[in-house]
Design a protein around this motif. Structure first.
Motif, mmCIF file in Angstrom:
data_model
loop_
_atom_site.group_PDB
_atom_site.id
_atom_site.type_symbol
_atom_site.label_atom_id
_atom_site.label_comp_id
_atom_site.label_asym_id
_atom_site.label_seq_id
_atom_site.Cartn_x
_atom_site.Cartn_y
_atom_site.Cartn_z
ATOM 1 N N ALA A 115 10.615 -26.869 24.692
ATOM 2 C CA ALA A 115 10.329 -25.788 25.631
ATOM 3 C C ALA A 115 9.095 -25.008 25.197
ATOM 4 N N LEU A 116 8.973 -24.734 23.908
ATOM 5 C CA LEU A 116 7.823 -24.019 23.384
ATOM 6 C C LEU A 116 6.539 -24.806 23.624
ATOM 7 N N ASN A 117 6.598 -26.107 23.377
ATOM 8 C CA ASN A 117 5.424 -26.950 23.610
ATOM 9 C C ASN A 117 5.057 -27.003 25.085
ATOM 10 N N ALA A 118 6.058 -27.017 25.955
ATOM 11 C CA ALA A 118 5.796 -27.046 27.393
ATOM 12 C C ALA A 118 5.095 -25.770 27.832
ATOM 13 N N VAL A 119 5.508 -24.626 27.275
ATOM 14 C CA VAL A 119 4.861 -23.358 27.601
ATOM 15 C C VAL A 119 3.419 -23.365 27.101
ATOM 16 N N SER A 120 3.213 -23.842 25.879
ATOM 17 C CA SER A 120 1.860 -23.910 25.319
ATOM 18 C C SER A 120 0.971 -24.815 26.160
ATOM 19 N N ASP A 121 1.504 -25.969 26.573
ATOM 20 C CA ASP A 121 0.739 -26.892 27.402
ATOM 21 C C ASP A 121 0.399 -26.266 28.748
ATOM 22 N N ALA A 122 1.348 -25.536 29.324
ATOM 23 C CA ALA A 122 1.121 -24.893 30.615
ATOM 24 C C ALA A 122 0.053 -23.806 30.494
ATOM 25 N N GLU A 123 0.103 -23.036 29.414
ATOM 26 C CA GLU A 123 -0.904 -21.991 29.208
ATOM 27 C C GLU A 123 -2.277 -22.610 29.010
ATOM 28 N N PHE A 124 -2.361 -23.696 28.279
ATOM 29 C CA PHE A 124 -3.638 -24.365 28.054
ATOM 30 C C PHE A 124 -4.187 -24.897 29.363
ATOM 31 N N ALA A 125 -3.336 -25.490 30.181
ATOM 32 C CA ALA A 125 -3.768 -26.030 31.472
ATOM 33 C C ALA A 125 -4.206 -24.912 32.406
ATOM 34 N N ALA A 126 -3.560 -23.759 32.328
ATOM 35 C CA ALA A 126 -3.908 -22.632 33.192
ATOM 36 C C ALA A 126 -5.263 -22.044 32.820
ATOM 37 N N ASP A 127 -5.662 -22.181 31.558
ATOM 38 C CA ASP A 127 -6.949 -21.648 31.114
ATOM 39 C C ASP A 127 -8.111 -22.484 31.629
ATOM 40 N N GLY A 128 -7.848 -23.667 32.128
ATOM 41 C CA GLY A 128 -8.911 -24.524 32.661
ATOM 42 C C GLY A 128 -9.734 -25.152 31.565
ATOM 43 N N ASP A 129 -11.030 -25.271 31.829
ATOM 44 C CA ASP A 129 -11.940 -25.903 30.874
ATOM 45 C C ASP A 129 -12.427 -24.882 29.869
ATOM 46 N N VAL A 130 -11.579 -24.581 28.941
ATOM 47 C CA VAL A 130 -11.922 -23.638 27.885
ATOM 48 C C VAL A 130 -12.519 -24.435 26.743
ATOM 49 N N ALA A 131 -13.601 -23.908 26.194
ATOM 50 C CA ALA A 131 -14.249 -24.609 25.093
ATOM 51 C C ALA A 131 -13.307 -24.687 23.905
ATOM 52 N N ALA A 132 -13.473 -25.721 23.144
ATOM 53 C CA ALA A 132 -12.664 -25.895 21.940
ATOM 54 C C ALA A 132 -13.039 -24.812 20.940
ATOM 55 N N GLU A 133 -12.283 -24.736 19.875
ATOM 56 C CA GLU A 133 -12.571 -23.748 18.839
ATOM 57 C C GLU A 133 -13.988 -23.950 18.336
ATOM 58 N N PRO A 134 -14.666 -22.862 17.956
ATOM 59 C CA PRO A 134 -16.041 -23.000 17.464
ATOM 60 C C PRO A 134 -16.096 -23.920 16.246
ATOM 61 N N VAL A 135 -17.105 -24.733 16.226
ATOM 62 C CA VAL A 135 -17.289 -25.676 15.134
ATOM 63 C C VAL A 135 -18.559 -25.291 14.405
ATOM 64 N N ALA A 136 -18.514 -25.277 13.088
ATOM 65 C CA ALA A 136 -19.702 -24.957 12.303
ATOM 66 C C ALA A 136 -20.753 -26.030 12.540
ATOM 67 N N THR A 137 -21.988 -25.602 12.761
ATOM 68 C CA THR A 137 -23.053 -26.569 13.013
ATOM 69 C C THR A 137 -23.909 -26.707 11.775
ATOM 70 N N ASP A 138 -24.384 -27.896 11.578
ATOM 71 C CA ASP A 138 -25.273 -28.171 10.453
ATOM 72 C C ASP A 138 -26.697 -27.845 10.875
ATOM 73 N N PRO A 139 -27.554 -27.522 9.911
ATOM 74 C CA PRO A 139 -28.972 -27.300 10.253
ATOM 75 C C PRO A 139 -29.583 -28.610 10.755
ATOM 76 N N PRO A 140 -30.705 -28.544 11.422
ATOM 77 C CA PRO A 140 -31.353 -29.770 11.922
ATOM 78 C C PRO A 140 -31.536 -30.783 10.803
ATOM 79 N N ALA A 141 -31.448 -32.048 11.163
ATOM 80 C CA ALA A 141 -31.481 -33.131 10.181
ATOM 81 C C ALA A 141 -32.743 -33.142 9.339
ATOM 82 N N ASP A 142 -33.890 -32.772 9.890
ATOM 83 C CA ASP A 142 -35.136 -32.859 9.130
ATOM 84 C C ASP A 142 -35.237 -31.802 8.043
ATOM 85 N N THR A 143 -34.451 -30.723 8.134
ATOM 86 C CA THR A 143 -34.521 -29.692 7.094
ATOM 87 C C THR A 143 -33.211 -29.563 6.325
ATOM 88 N N GLN A 144 -32.278 -30.449 6.602
ATOM 89 C CA GLN A 144 -30.936 -30.332 6.056
ATOM 90 C C GLN A 144 -30.901 -30.305 4.529
#
Length: 155
Positions: A115-144
């Protein structure tokens, strides 16, 4: 007052058991003997006055040569909406090392997780296309791999 879900479930279970018993051409006494339960107890189950344990349902199913899973569904122990046929519930119910109370506790916990998972899934679906959690980005490859202070421009 109207009967709750449990009452309706038990009544439909009793009606179903009676239909199966009659179809198998067994008397109430014969089925009680085959299932290893008392005649009055079986009669009370058929009339919707008692809700049998999973173990008793399994014995009755075996005596009637029908699926115990069907009886579990009709008794409200399993949900027909489980998708995978209630394999977790069946494993719990079939475990002879657990008491009836322990089995019911495990089934309750499992149902609450679903039941808890169903509620979580329903809330996620209701939010629509929400971006995933922020991901740390690496500096550009040429200066990495370079020290920012040592970067020089060629000229």
């Amino acid at each position: 007052m109207a009967k709750g879900k449990v009452g309706k479930t038990v009544e439909s279970l009793g009606d179903y058991l009676r239909e199966q018993r009659v179809a198998s051409r067994l008397s109430l006494r014969q089925l009680a003997e085959l299932a290893g339960v008392s005649n009055p107890y079986l009669s009370q189950i058929e009339r919707g006055l008692r809700k049998p344990s999973a173990e008793v349902l399994q014995q009755i199913a075996k005596a009637l040569r029908i699926s115990a899973e069907q009886l579990y569904i009709r008794a409200g122990i399993l949900s027909p909406d489980d998708g995978v046929g209630g394999s977790v519930e069946l494993a719990i119910l079939g475990d002879t090392g657990l008491t009836e109370r322990q089995k019911q506790s495990l089934l309750d916990v499992y149902a609450s997780f679903l039941a808890l998972n169903a509620v979580s899934d329903a809330e996620f679906a209701a939010d629509g296309d929400v971006a995933a959690e922020p991901v740390a980005t690496d500096p550009p490859a040429d200066t990495q791999d370079q020290d920012p202070q040592k970067i020089t421009t060629e000229g």
